[in-house]
Design a protein around this motif. Structure first.
Motif, PDB file in Angstrom:
ATOM      1  N   LYS A 229      -6.559  -4.989  -4.825  1.00  0.00           N
ATOM      2  CA  LYS A 229      -6.253  -5.161  -5.644  1.00  0.00           C
ATOM      3  C   LYS A 229      -6.188  -6.610  -5.208  1.00  0.00           C
ATOM      4  N   PRO A 230      -5.247  -6.976  -6.969  1.00  0.00           N
ATOM      5  CA  PRO A 230      -5.244  -6.433  -7.895  1.00  0.00           C
ATOM      6  C   PRO A 230      -6.339  -5.472  -8.571  1.00  0.00           C
ATOM      7  N   HIS A 256      -4.087  -0.292  -2.486  1.00  0.00           N
ATOM      8  CA  HIS A 256      -2.312   0.122  -3.033  1.00  0.00           C
ATOM      9  C   HIS A 256      -1.436   1.577  -2.025  1.00  0.00           C
ATOM     10  N   LEU A 296       1.658 -10.698  -7.921  1.00  0.00           N
ATOM     11  CA  LEU A 296       0.518  -8.795  -7.437  1.00  0.00           C
ATOM     12  C   LEU A 296      -0.468  -9.482  -6.552  1.00  0.00           C
ATOM     13  N   ILE A 300       3.736  -6.288  -5.968  1.00  0.00           N
ATOM     14  CA  ILE A 300       3.280  -4.651  -6.625  1.00  0.00           C
ATOM     15  C   ILE A 300       3.502  -3.710  -5.215  1.00  0.00           C
ATOM     16  N   ASP A 304       5.590   0.074  -6.962  1.00  0.00           N
ATOM     17  CA  ASP A 304       4.785   1.092  -6.250  1.00  0.00           C
ATOM     18  C   ASP A 304       5.402   2.254  -6.819  1.00  0.00           C
TER      19      ASP A 304
END
Length: 364
Positions: A229-230, A256, A296, A300, A304
């Motif tokens: 990620k990102p 994630h 990010l 993030i 999610d």
């Protein structure tokens, strides 16, 4: 001989004393990073330069840097440095990639296992009261060829973990020498395209700017992949990767992992039509990950989870953030309103004095 160092971005002035203790002369001039003409006129005087992301180490600068021997990047990202030209000129480029490397590498392997063994789909099937074990046999990873793009701090740990379960490692990294590859016990390619012909799974552990092109080429070759990620630099690239993966029936795992956190899994079934969500994710400062904003980097994960919990389209988003240490926001707050009336308030910080992960759900 006294060496001379230019600090052309906004770094802590404490670094000046460190250099002075080593009898190194320092010019602290953070305004130069944003003024290309000024730095071009001065760079020939320096043996080394310390930068963040404002200073662009391009061909114009490198061709004038007749004395330059070292480029030090405070942070992990090196997208603002012409690495090829610097290497050709014998200039050493160093960044600061240390951090939770082992944890991140373990997450990578967990997602590869998850994809190979179809664990998310099997978990959902079992929770729905089914026992479809013949549908989720999966793939044995031992003996398979894993391609790793970027054999740095994290990538090298992924190599070690994958080798421990009997996977064969194929590596691509422009800075990985044959001697270093032998130390890792892996086969190194000088061409990414050639490496794709020799692997069955790909792990992309590079700065964000390179994710899309590497992933697209892998998908075109029919190779399943994991991306740190990102996932990409922008929404357009991420949407295109999603489209390509679906049209080519390729699995993409992204780093994630919070949705699979045991604490969240335990309470998920009790979250019914939430109308208010309060989320806090605070962490102590770590230079790794500062090439992106705290949104990010940390928030993030909460975005999610919340989008997975609230079964309603987003209506409006309002947010703000401030940069304190790095070049992008280190503290951020976002308010998300959904069409069903639910409101989520998210706060994330990577410069906190203590670590905290807390999420409150209020349902009607």
């Amino acid at each position: 001989m006294t060496y001379k160092v230019l600090i052309s971005d906004n770094l802590s002035k404490d670094i000046i004393y460190k250099f002075n203790e080593a009898d190194i002369d320092v010019v602290y001039s953070p305004e130069m990073g944003k003024n290309s003409s000024l730095i071009l006129n001065e760079i020939h005087n320096f043996d080394a330069i310390a930068i963040r992301s404002d200073t662009k180490i391009n061909s114009a600068l490198l061709n004038k840097a007749t004395k330059l021997k070292v480029i030090g990047r405070a942070g992990i990202g090196i997208d603002n440095i012409d690495l090829k030209l610097a290497s050709n000129k014998g200039i050493i480029v160093m960044n600061t990639p240390f951090g939770n490397a082992t944890t991140t590498a373990e997450h990578t392997m967990a997602m590869i296992f998850s994809s190979a063994r179809k664990i998310p789909a099997a978990n959902e099937s079992t929770h729905n009261g089914k026992w479809e074990k013949n549908n989720f046999i999966g793939t044995e990873l031992s003996g398979k060829k894993l391609g790793v793009v970027g054999v740095g701090n994290i990538g090298s740990i992924v190599v070690s973990l994958a080798q421990s379960i009997g996977m064969e490692i194929i590596a691509y990294d422009p800075f990985l020498s044959n001697e270093r590859a032998k130390e890792f016990g892996c086969k190194a390619y000088t061409s990414f395209d050639e490496m794709l012909n020799d692997i069955e799974v790909l792990d992309i552990v590079t700065p964000r700017a390179f994710h899309f092109n590497y992933a697209k080429k892998a998908i075109d070759k029919g190779i399943h992949l994991f991306i740190e990620k990102p996932v990409c630099s922008n929404t357009e690239e991420s949407t295109e990767l999603l489209r390509l993966s679906e049209s080519n029936n390729i699995k993409i795992q992204v780093g994630h992992v919070e949705r699979f956190n045991s604490a969240y899994i335990t309470v998920e079934e009790n979250i019914s039509k939430p109308m208010f969500i309060e989320s806090h994710r605070l962490a102590k400062f770590n230079p790794r990950g500062t090439d992106v904003s705290v949104v990010l980097d940390l928030m993030i994960h909460d975005i999610d989870i919340i989008l997975n919990s609230v079964k309603s389209p987003v209506k409006t988003i309002s947010s703000n953030g401030i940069s304190v240490i790095s070049d992008s926001p280190d503290i951020a707050n976002a308010r998300i309103e959904f069409e069903d009336g639910c409101i989520a308030n998210l706060t994330s910080s990577r410069i906190s004095l203590k670590k905290m992960r807390k999420r409150l759900y209020i349902s009607t």
